[in-house]
Write an enzyme that holds these catalytic residues in place. Structure first.
Site, short mmCIF file in Angstrom:
data_model
loop_
_atom_site.label_atom_id
_atom_site.label_comp_id
_atom_site.label_asym_id
_atom_site.label_seq_id
_atom_site.Cartn_x
_atom_site.Cartn_y
_atom_site.Cartn_z
N CYS A 2 -12.75 78.77 13.56
CA CYS A 2 -12.59 78.60 15.17
C CYS A 2 -12.19 76.75 14.85
CB CYS A 2 -13.83 78.06 15.98
SG CYS A 2 -14.77 79.55 16.25
N ARG A 27 -6.55 77.51 10.26
CA ARG A 27 -7.87 77.92 9.81
C ARG A 27 -7.43 79.42 10.27
NH1 ARG A 27 -10.47 73.13 8.51
NH2 ARG A 27 -12.19 74.44 9.25
N TRP A 75 -12.37 82.07 16.64
CA TRP A 75 -12.54 83.10 15.51
C TRP A 75 -13.88 83.86 15.84
CZ3 TRP A 75 -15.40 85.21 11.26
CH2 TRP A 75 -14.78 85.90 10.70
N ASN A 99 -17.99 75.04 17.95
CA ASN A 99 -17.40 75.86 16.54
C ASN A 99 -19.43 76.11 16.05
OD1 ASN A 99 -15.02 75.56 16.73
ND2 ASN A 99 -14.52 74.35 15.15
N GLY A 100 -18.85 77.85 15.00
CA GLY A 100 -20.67 77.86 14.87
C GLY A 100 -21.00 78.62 15.79
N GLU A 486 -9.80 87.27 -9.97
CA GLU A 486 -8.97 85.89 -8.76
C GLU A 486 -7.35 86.98 -8.37
OE1 GLU A 486 -9.52 84.13 -6.75
OE2 GLU A 486 -7.70 83.00 -6.31
N LYS A 490 -6.52 87.61 -4.68
CA LYS A 490 -5.74 87.47 -3.86
C LYS A 490 -4.60 88.41 -2.71
CE LYS A 490 -6.28 84.14 -3.73
NZ LYS A 490 -6.76 83.51 -3.55
N GLU A 493 -6.27 89.87 -0.37
CA GLU A 493 -6.35 89.58 1.14
C GLU A 493 -4.48 89.52 2.04
OE1 GLU A 493 -7.93 85.35 1.36
OE2 GLU A 493 -7.15 85.41 -0.54
N HIS A 509 -16.34 102.36 -17.66
CA HIS A 509 -17.60 103.05 -17.18
C HIS A 509 -17.49 103.55 -15.80
CE1 HIS A 509 -20.06 101.40 -21.30
NE2 HIS A 509 -18.77 100.79 -21.23
N LYS A 605 -9.49 79.67 7.24
CA LYS A 605 -9.73 78.82 6.07
C LYS A 605 -10.79 78.04 4.97
CE LYS A 605 -7.42 76.70 3.00
NZ LYS A 605 -6.98 77.57 1.55
O1 M6R Z 1 -13.14 76.18 1.30
P1 M6R Z 1 -13.49 77.38 -0.26
O2 M6R Z 1 -13.18 76.71 -1.52
O3 M6R Z 1 -15.24 76.42 -0.44
O4 M6R Z 1 -13.63 78.11 0.56
C1 M6R Z 1 -14.43 79.25 -0.41
C2 M6R Z 1 -13.49 80.16 -0.45
O5 M6R Z 1 -13.89 80.83 1.25
C3 M6R Z 1 -12.12 81.24 -0.07
O6 M6R Z 1 -12.08 80.70 -1.68
C4 M6R Z 1 -11.41 82.17 0.24
O7 M6R Z 1 -11.56 83.34 -0.32
C5 M6R Z 1 -10.42 82.49 0.03
N1 M6R Z 1 -9.52 82.63 0.62
C6 M6R Z 1 -9.49 82.75 -0.95
O8 M6R Z 1 -8.08 82.68 -1.14
#
Ligand code: M6R
Length: 610
Positions: A2, A27, A75, A99-100, A486, A490, A493, A509, A605
């Site tokens: 949010c 975000r 959000w 927010n929260g 990673e 990527k 997502e 395994h 974000k």
């Molecule tokens: O702001 P941060 O680095 O703490 O965020 C951590 C994760 O939320 C962030 O890396 C998330 O996994 C990304 N969407 C990955 O691309």
């Protein structure tokens, strides 16, 4: 997640607020809304499900010249994305954005119901709004600050809020606990935002609200209070963010821009910290003496998502730098709720791009409670984690706008490696031992530039071939394993392809059972001692009709459906080059599939609620 904006001044509040919300779009959100009031106390609230563009249409149909207001991108946490659940919420004269999460909202709702309140949404925010209204309307003086203070003293949970009373349009009241808020001050006007990027271009004079603080914002200025309305001293700081940093600069997407920016952003991370003359690493902000560094025996790395994977990769390097240091990497959302023990002389590296991730922040608090020294590996200057750690390293990659993190990963790994080197130095490691890392760090930005130049088109073509698949397996050994994790993250997502990362040795395994025509497999094969082992994994997949893509820095013959060969002088840090190629691959896969690359569905974000 949010976003909050607020404005009071002489300019058109609707324009300022919708402009601010557009800045916060990156975000992630599912609805948006604003409310403005005129001097006579008439409020205009406009809300829309979906993008800020939908809200813009409503604003166009209800244009106002009001000079004060608050806005929000939501959000969904409590209640589906809908106009009814969108903020600002209104009860009586009170309008509130939040927010929260208010954890005890059910209890408060019950209490308010007995007092005659009825609710129109499914949100905890409406309940908080009603609580503020209760205190506001029962006062003889209609004091918004006092009403917010009383309400927040009853609320349990996390919040950043901005509140407006329609019948008192000369002020906004804002407060924070666990969810960031920043106030921008300028002559005769005040801006409010949950993210400094909404303030850029308006003012560079900012006040970061601390947890438990409330502020009144009036044209004449800002006053800060604690939760019980005792006056608190305010500190005005300079905002180090400019418009350039939050623009696409000719790229189709922020994500692509951020991938291409990596040589430069990495140079910023390394600047002054890699000293080739004299062969040493230097980190200024650790707040640790050489003696304290030499006593470090254990490093705990904590983070979420990409930050966690950066920690995993860095853990290999930190242990390689010194055989007197052990490293453990933890997912923040797990660590915070489990019982754990740490050896003496542990230092924690708290890794976060945004510096606002709720789980990571909770770990920081828990670790500090246990007396563990916590160092931040953070990008966002002035963020909550950056402010609360005992010292740390800013990675300095500038604003990362795309939800998918790219440039932060590369620099987080580099920053943690530098920490490993600084510890190794303090423990007496020779110039030769750390020299190899320093030279590779120094060469890395140019190598990334070259790899992108040589392979960007190849990754694009590869994406065209594999974009129609729905499942993928990424695998690697040793330092390539975190890169596989990673790379899979990527891809999933932004392309929405189900992708799993595996240690290649784990294939037999379990995951090899998945290999069939619906899958493709990405094997990261380093030209090192484990080359033959990686090749046998590949042979096993090929024997089962797998669709294998190999990324390798070897020039030996390889049997696979597609082979991407990179040539690099880097031996230790080549995984970071492989990772950049996987970023490009994920990007082009998402574009091929017609996805919203910068704001993937359901993602935010910065994850400020757990
Ligand atoms: O702001 P941060 O680095 O703490 O965020 C951590 C994760 O939320 C962030 O890396 C998330 O996994 C990304 N969407 C990955 O691309």
């Amino acid at each position: 997640m949010c976003g909050i904006v607020g404005y009071i001044g002489d300019r058109n509040a609707q324009e300022i607020l919708t402009g601010g919300l557009r800045r916060l779009e990156y975000r992630g959100y599912d609805s948006a809304g604003i409310v403005t009031t005129n001097d006579a106390g008439k409020a205009t609230r406009l809300r829309a499900k979906g993008k800020v563009a939908e809200l813009d249409e409503k604003v166009l149909a209800h244009k106002k010249t009001d000079h004060v207001g608050i806005g929000h991108t939501r959000w969904a946490t409590h209640g589906v994305p809908s106009e009814r659940n969108a903020h600002p919420h209104r009860v009586g004269a009170i309008y509130l954005v939040h927010n929260g999460i208010i954890e005890n909202y059910r209890d408060i709702k019950e209490l308010l119901t007995t007092k005659g309140y009825a609710f129109n949404s499914d949100t905890d925010t409406e309940v908080l709004t009603a609580l503020v209204d209760l205190f506001y309307k029962t006062q003889s003086t209609k004091n918004l600050l006092a009403a917010v203070s009383e309400a927040l003293q009853m609320a349990v949970g996390a919040y950043g809020i901005a509140v407006l009373a329609a019948d008192s349009p000369e002020e906004l009241v804002v407060a924070r606990k666990g969810s960031p808020l920043v106030i921008g001050v300028s002559e005769g006007e005040v801006y409010v935002a949950s993210d400094p990027s909404a303030l850029v271009g308006h003012t560079d004079q900012v006040i970061y609200l601390k947890d438990g603080e409330i502020a009144t914002c009036r044209r004449e200025g800002v006053e800060l209070y604690d939760i019980a309305t005792n006056v608190v001293e305010k500190v005005v700081e300079k905002l180090e963010l400019d418009l350039q940093a939050i623009q696409k600069k000719g790229f189709d997407h922020f994500l692509l821009k951020e991938i291409y920016e990596q040589p430069d952003t990495l140079r910023s991370t390394l600047s002054g910290r890699v000293q080739l003359e004299g062969m040493y690493a230097k980190l200024g902000g650790l707040n640790m003496s050489d003696k304290e560094l030499s006593e470090v025996e254990h490093v705990l790395v904590v983070g979420c998502g990409t930050a966690y994977y950066a920690g995993q990769l860095a853990s290999y390097y930190i242990e390689q730098c010194s055989d007197k240091v052990t490293v453990q990497v933890a997912i923040a959302s797990e660590l915070r709720y489990r019982s754990f023990n740490l050896p003496k002389n542990t230092v924690a590296l708290v890794v976060s791009q945004s510096g606002e991730t709720a789980d990571t922040h909770a770990c920081l608090r828990e670790l500090q409670k246990r007396g563990i020294r916590c160092l931040g590996i953070v990008n966002a200057v002035g963020s909550t984690i950056a402010r609360e750690v005992d010292g740390g390293v800013y990675v300095h990659v500038g604003a990362e706008i795309s939800v998918a993190s790219t440039k932060a990963f590369t620099s987080q790994v580099a920053a943690m490696l530098l920490f490993g080197l600084v510890v190794a130095q303090a423990k007496g490691a020779g110039k030769q031992e750390i020299g190899a890392y320093l030279q590779e760090l120094d060469a890395l930005p140019d190598e990334i530039t070259r790899i992108i130049e040589e392979h960007a088109e190849e990754m694009k073509q590869l994406a065209k071939t594999y974009a129609s698949y729905e499942h993928a397996l990424f695998m690697g050994r040793d330092t390539m394993f975190p890169v596989a994790l990673e790379g899979a993250l990527k891809l999933k997502e932004i392309s929405y392809i189900q992708a799993e990362g595996y240690a290649a040795g784990e294939l037999k395994h379990g995951p090899i059972a998945l290999v069939d025509d619906r899958f493709f497999e990405v094997a990261l094969v380093a030209d090192n001692l484990l080359y033959e082992k990686s090749m046998s994994n590949l042979i096993e997949i090929n024997a089962r009709g797998g669709h294998t893509i190999v990324l390798t820095d070897s020039d030996k013959p390889i049997d696979a459906e597609a082979v991407v060969r990179i040539s690099t002088k880097l031996k230790l840090l080549s995984p970071l080059l492989f990772n950049v190629l996987l970023q490009l691959f994920a990007y082009h896969m998402a574009v091929e599939r017609g996805n919203d690359v910068d704001q993937p569905r359901n993602l935010a974000k910065s994850v400020t609620v757990e």
